[in-house]
Design a protein around this motif. Structure first.
Motif, PDB file in Angstrom:
ATOM      1  N   LEU A  77       0.901  -1.099  -0.187  1.00 44.03           N
ATOM      2  CA  LEU A  77      -0.162  -0.121  -0.341  1.00 44.03           C
ATOM      3  C   LEU A  77       0.455   0.897  -0.069  1.00 44.03           C
ATOM      4  N   THR A  78       0.688   1.983  -1.165  1.00 44.23           N
ATOM      5  CA  THR A  78       1.236   3.445  -0.759  1.00 44.23           C
ATOM      6  C   THR A  78       0.351   4.313  -0.917  1.00 44.23           C
ATOM      7  N   SER A  79       1.650   5.831  -0.507  1.00 47.69           N
ATOM      8  CA  SER A  79       0.484   6.662  -0.546  1.00 47.69           C
ATOM      9  C   SER A  79       0.775   7.999  -0.364  1.00 47.69           C
ATOM     10  N   LYS A  80       0.773   8.891  -0.647  1.00 45.53           N
ATOM     11  CA  LYS A  80       1.424   9.949  -0.672  1.00 45.53           C
ATOM     12  C   LYS A  80       1.129  11.726   0.191  1.00 45.53           C
ATOM     13  N   CYS A  81       2.053  12.350   0.528  1.00 42.64           N
ATOM     14  CA  CYS A  81       2.070  13.458   1.465  1.00 42.64           C
ATOM     15  C   CYS A  81       2.374  14.620   0.603  1.00 42.64           C
ATOM     16  N   GLY A  82       2.744  15.617   1.334  1.00 45.05           N
ATOM     17  CA  GLY A  82       3.154  16.969   0.663  1.00 45.05           C
ATOM     18  C   GLY A  82       2.194  17.379  -0.286  1.00 45.05           C
ATOM     19  N   MET A  83       1.666  16.984  -0.680  1.00 43.43           N
ATOM     20  CA  MET A  83      -0.328  18.328  -1.870  1.00 43.43           C
ATOM     21  C   MET A  83      -1.302  17.463  -1.196  1.00 43.43           C
ATOM     22  N   GLN A  84      -2.373  18.561  -1.151  1.00 43.56           N
ATOM     23  CA  GLN A  84      -3.526  18.242  -0.050  1.00 43.56           C
ATOM     24  C   GLN A  84      -4.614  18.943  -0.665  1.00 43.56           C
ATOM     25  N   THR A  98       3.703  20.029   8.708  1.00 46.26           N
ATOM     26  CA  THR A  98       2.105  19.578   7.672  1.00 46.26           C
ATOM     27  C   THR A  98       2.414  17.791   7.117  1.00 46.26           C
ATOM     28  N   ILE A  99       3.572  17.459   7.290  1.00 43.61           N
ATOM     29  CA  ILE A  99       3.445  15.714   7.336  1.00 43.61           C
ATOM     30  C   ILE A  99       2.975  15.511   7.929  1.00 43.61           C
ATOM     31  N   ARG A 100       3.489  15.295   9.307  1.00 42.58           N
ATOM     32  CA  ARG A 100       3.144  14.309  10.214  1.00 42.58           C
ATOM     33  C   ARG A 100       1.636  14.836  10.564  1.00 42.58           C
ATOM     34  N   VAL A 101       0.606  15.679  10.397  1.00 40.78           N
ATOM     35  CA  VAL A 101      -0.450  15.240  10.765  1.00 40.78           C
ATOM     36  C   VAL A 101      -1.152  14.778   9.157  1.00 40.78           C
ATOM     37  N   SER A 102      -0.190  15.232   8.240  1.00 38.60           N
ATOM     38  CA  SER A 102      -1.422  14.583   6.299  1.00 38.60           C
ATOM     39  C   SER A 102      -1.176  13.571   7.378  1.00 38.60           C
ATOM     40  N   VAL A 103       0.165  12.369   7.533  1.00 40.45           N
ATOM     41  CA  VAL A 103      -0.050  10.703   7.049  1.00 40.45           C
ATOM     42  C   VAL A 103      -0.683  10.417   8.404  1.00 40.45           C
ATOM     43  N   ASP A 104      -0.914  11.391   9.210  1.00 41.68           N
ATOM     44  CA  ASP A 104      -1.877  10.443  10.467  1.00 41.68           C
ATOM     45  C   ASP A 104      -3.402  10.169   9.996  1.00 41.68           C
ATOM     46  N   ALA A 105      -3.229  11.654   9.546  1.00 39.63           N
ATOM     47  CA  ALA A 105      -4.868  11.064   8.864  1.00 39.63           C
ATOM     48  C   ALA A 105      -5.007  10.102   8.248  1.00 39.63           C
ATOM     49  N   SER A 106      -3.527  10.265   6.795  1.00 42.63           N
ATOM     50  CA  SER A 106      -3.459   9.616   5.863  1.00 42.63           C
ATOM     51  C   SER A 106      -3.610   7.572   6.092  1.00 42.63           C
ATOM     52  N   LEU A 107      -3.506   7.366   7.589  1.00 45.89           N
ATOM     53  CA  LEU A 107      -3.419   6.332   8.631  1.00 45.89           C
ATOM     54  C   LEU A 107      -4.291   5.864   8.890  1.00 45.89           C
ATOM     55  N   LYS A 108      -5.340   6.672   9.241  1.00 44.45           N
ATOM     56  CA  LYS A 108      -6.382   6.955   9.651  1.00 44.45           C
ATOM     57  C   LYS A 108      -7.741   6.659   8.922  1.00 44.45           C
ATOM     58  N   ARG A 109      -8.413   7.237   7.362  1.00 45.66           N
ATOM     59  CA  ARG A 109      -8.307   7.190   6.135  1.00 45.66           C
ATOM     60  C   ARG A 109      -8.459   5.541   5.856  1.00 45.66           C
ATOM     61  N   LEU A 110      -7.020   4.878   6.300  1.00 47.69           N
ATOM     62  CA  LEU A 110      -6.473   3.929   5.275  1.00 47.69           C
ATOM     63  C   LEU A 110      -6.796   3.286   6.293  1.00 47.69           C
TER      64      LEU A 110
END
Length: 328
Positions: A77-84, A98-110
């Motif tokens: 499973l791959t995803s991306k941060c830095g553009m949202q 921003t990257i830290r917050v974004s990845v935590d949100a991605s983990l929750k959604r995934l």
């Protein structure tokens, strides 16, 4: 399904780019249709699934998480941060916080505890790549990410990032009609042992052969802003498509199969991630690893569609200003 390697991961030779199930190319498919694509790919041997925080402003990660969480151990499973999306607007932001917050949100959604490969979606011109990758490396050490990648960056940026933390994969657009990686990125990947993940390997649908009338594109389809898809340039490009389809006909394969087979023949370190919104089209994508092309066919395809024969730029000026890749 044949396999290839992305760093420590053995993946299907053809992955699935999930973007167009939620984003970019007009009206997305229904939830049921999107799930059929994801499940159909999984059932037919696809193990690499690619998404991003940007796609559908989180909706694509939610979809992928909902459908594939129960199969998490079977997939990479791959995803991306830095553009949202921020307040409905696409924003490039590579700041560490921003990257830290974004990845935590991605983990929750995934619906997962760890992302196998996390890409920096775009280089933020205001943030040194070392800072962005440094924050991503912290996520590896925290166990939230297993490996790091970059998207749409130059060979120089790749080397700078790799000096901070090993980069496992570089993801950029690559197809017969987009040859920019051949200007240096592919060579740098091979020097550093970095896999190359090719997005838009069907030239944003062009090489699939079904898009004949660009005026029929949905009003919000991102291709409407791309010069190659303007009516004037596209009329010229259709002449290339006719000859390309003749090649596919001679080989008794779908044009999409031929386009992906050409890409697979460019190196064992290349993994294409085509997308589709229709499960019925999956067979065209997944047949590519079984198609062997001889030298004469490869030479004809190279001569037919390349940076000199394609009409129009890859991006408009505003979008191109955000891209770090080498350009012709």
């Amino acid at each position: 399904m044949k396999t290839r390697r992305i760093g420590p991961f053995e993946v299907s030779a053809i992955g699935l780019g999930c973007m167009n199930l939620s984003h970019a190319y007009g009206t997305p498919p229904s939830r049921a249709e999107a799930a059929a694509v994801l499940n159909g790919a999984l059932d037919n041997g696809v193990t690499l699934f690619d998404t991003a925080a940007l796609y559908g402003f989180g909706a694509n990660e939610e979809l992928v998480g909902e459908v594939l969480a129960m199969h998490r151990e079977r997939i990479v499973l791959t995803s991306k941060c830095g553009m949202q999306g921020v307040d409905g607007v696409r924003v490039i932001d590579g700041r560490p916080d921003t990257i830290r917050v974004s990845v935590d949100a991605s983990l929750k959604r995934l619906r997962t505890d760890v992302i196998d490969v996390l890409y920096l979606h775009r280089l933020d011109a205001k943030v040194p790549v070392e800072d962005s990758v440094g924050a991503m490396a912290e996520l590896v050490r925290a166990g939230k990410v297993r490996a790091l990648g970059l998207s749409e960056v130059s060979a120089t940026t790749l080397r700078r990032a790799h000096a901070v933390h090993p980069i496992t994969a570089l993801q950029s657009e690559y197809s017969l009609w987009t040859r920019n990686p051949e200007l240096g990125a592919l060579q740098a990947c091979r020097e550093l042992g970095v896999a190359f993940v090719a997005f838009s390997p069907l030239a944003r649908g062009f090489l699939g052969g079904e898009l004949r009338d660009v005026n029929a594109l949905a009003p919000k389809d991102i291709r409407r802003a791309m010069p190659r898809f303007s009516p004037q340039h596209y009329a010229a490009n259709l002449k290339l498509l006719d000859a390309f389809q003749d090649e596919a006909h001679q080989l008794r394969c779908a044009p999409a199969t031929l386009a992906l087979a050409w890409l697979l023949h460019q190196g064992e370190d290349i993994v294409p991630i085509p997308g589709t919104s229709q499960a019925a089209h999956l067979w065209e994508l997944l047949a590519a690893p079984q198609l062997t092309l001889d030298g004469a066919t490869l030479a004809r395809l190279d001569a037919l569609i390349n940076q000199r024969t394609v009409s129009g730029a890859r991006y408009n000026e505003a979008t191109q200003a955000e891209i770090d890749t080498e350009e012709f």
